[in-house]
Design an enzyme around this catalytic site. Sequence first.
Site, PDB file in Angstrom:
ATOM      1  N   TRP A  60       0.817  -1.191   0.000  1.00 22.36           N
ATOM      2  CA  TRP A  60       0.000   0.000   0.000  1.00 22.36           C
ATOM      3  C   TRP A  60       0.864   1.260   0.000  1.00 22.36           C
ATOM      4  O   TRP A  60       2.008   1.215   0.434  1.00 22.36           O
ATOM      5  CB  TRP A  60      -0.885   0.021   1.244  1.00 22.36           C
ATOM      6  CG  TRP A  60      -1.772  -1.133   1.439  1.00 22.36           C
ATOM      7  CD1 TRP A  60      -2.500  -1.813   0.478  1.00 22.36           C
ATOM      8  CD2 TRP A  60      -2.052  -1.768   2.684  1.00 22.36           C
ATOM      9  NE1 TRP A  60      -3.230  -2.808   1.063  1.00 22.36           N
ATOM     10  CE2 TRP A  60      -2.978  -2.811   2.415  1.00 22.36           C
ATOM     11  CE3 TRP A  60      -1.640  -1.553   4.003  1.00 22.36           C
ATOM     12  CZ2 TRP A  60      -3.491  -3.627   3.415  1.00 22.36           C
ATOM     13  CZ3 TRP A  60      -2.139  -2.365   4.998  1.00 22.36           C
ATOM     14  CH2 TRP A  60      -3.053  -3.392   4.701  1.00 22.36           C
TER      15      TRP A  60
ATOM     16  N   PRO B 147      10.196   2.188   2.196  1.00 21.63           N
ATOM     17  CA  PRO B 147      11.434   2.138   1.407  1.00 21.63           C
ATOM     18  C   PRO B 147      11.767   3.470   0.737  1.00 21.63           C
ATOM     19  O   PRO B 147      12.936   3.778   0.519  1.00 21.63           O
ATOM     20  CB  PRO B 147      11.169   1.038   0.374  1.00 21.63           C
ATOM     21  CG  PRO B 147       9.692   0.930   0.292  1.00 21.63           C
ATOM     22  CD  PRO B 147       9.189   1.264   1.664  1.00 21.63           C
TER      23      PRO B 147
ATOM     24  N   ALA C 133       2.398   2.201   3.465  1.00 24.40           N
ATOM     25  CA  ALA C 133       3.353   1.309   4.113  1.00 24.40           C
ATOM     26  C   ALA C 133       4.463   0.904   3.150  1.00 24.40           C
ATOM     27  O   ALA C 133       5.583   1.404   3.223  1.00 24.40           O
ATOM     28  CB  ALA C 133       2.631   0.074   4.667  1.00 24.40           C
ATOM     29  N   CYS C 134       4.157   0.010   2.231  1.00 27.22           N
ATOM     30  CA  CYS C 134       5.195  -0.589   1.386  1.00 27.22           C
ATOM     31  C   CYS C 134       5.763   0.375   0.349  1.00 27.22           C
ATOM     32  O   CYS C 134       6.842   0.120  -0.196  1.00 27.22           O
ATOM     33  CB  CYS C 134       4.656  -1.841   0.717  1.00 27.22           C
ATOM     34  SG  CYS C 134       4.223  -3.113   1.918  1.00 27.22           S
ATOM     35  N   LEU C 135       5.094   1.479   0.087  1.00 28.29           N
ATOM     36  CA  LEU C 135       5.684   2.546  -0.715  1.00 28.29           C
ATOM     37  C   LEU C 135       6.434   3.532   0.176  1.00 28.29           C
ATOM     38  O   LEU C 135       7.582   3.870  -0.092  1.00 28.29           O
ATOM     39  CB  LEU C 135       4.620   3.299  -1.514  1.00 28.29           C
ATOM     40  CG  LEU C 135       5.195   4.476  -2.315  1.00 28.29           C
ATOM     41  CD1 LEU C 135       5.778   3.997  -3.626  1.00 28.29           C
ATOM     42  CD2 LEU C 135       4.165   5.566  -2.545  1.00 28.29           C
TER      43      LEU C 135
END
Length: 212
Positions: A121, A129, A124-126
């Site tokens: 999402w 990092p 979070a995952c964008l």
Amino acid sequence: MTSEQIRDPETDALLTPKNAAVVIIDYQPVQVNSINSMDRQLLVNNIVGLAKIARTYELPIVHSTVNVETGLNKPPIPQLRKILDDLPTYDRTSINAWEDREFVDAVKSTGRKKLVMTALWTEACLTFPTLDALREGYEIYPVVDAVGGTSVSAHEAALRRVEQAGARPITWVQLLCELQRDWARKETAEQFMSLFIETGGTAGLQFAYDRG
């Protein structure tokens, strides 16, 4: 009319096929089906189009998944696997891909400092990092219409957060135009038109009509 001489594609301040890499994280069924910030079919269409852009312009692609090897999650959606199946996939247990050694090594091995970043999402995952890569000196370009969050608010807040940290939001259309840059680059001009038509939008419809 004559274009200026093509700038050095490795040192150009804008994105080029020689200075950018694409990162694609966690486009798996559970993640796609939980998106509520945009139409899910449009999201799939856009990430597939972005993957095709990366392949057409021969950008390095780092493709990562989460929890496939543990059995807790499924492989990427088939529409994306069709484009990327010949590439390695870096599977993780970490929500933040930048905390996975193989993933980070794969990014660094591209030799590119400009990263076109996509993930599900957004919040979070964008975001995670992106923030870590920015701190390590990378330029990050989140593709805002090829990522999604669990709500409109979550998606928009995440984009504001990464932008405030120095990320440079773009769209898939902007990426495509920035890589092509000049109609005189005939080796990809025809594919440029085809990608607009395949990925859709008003420009794609017009190009398809004109070709008719």
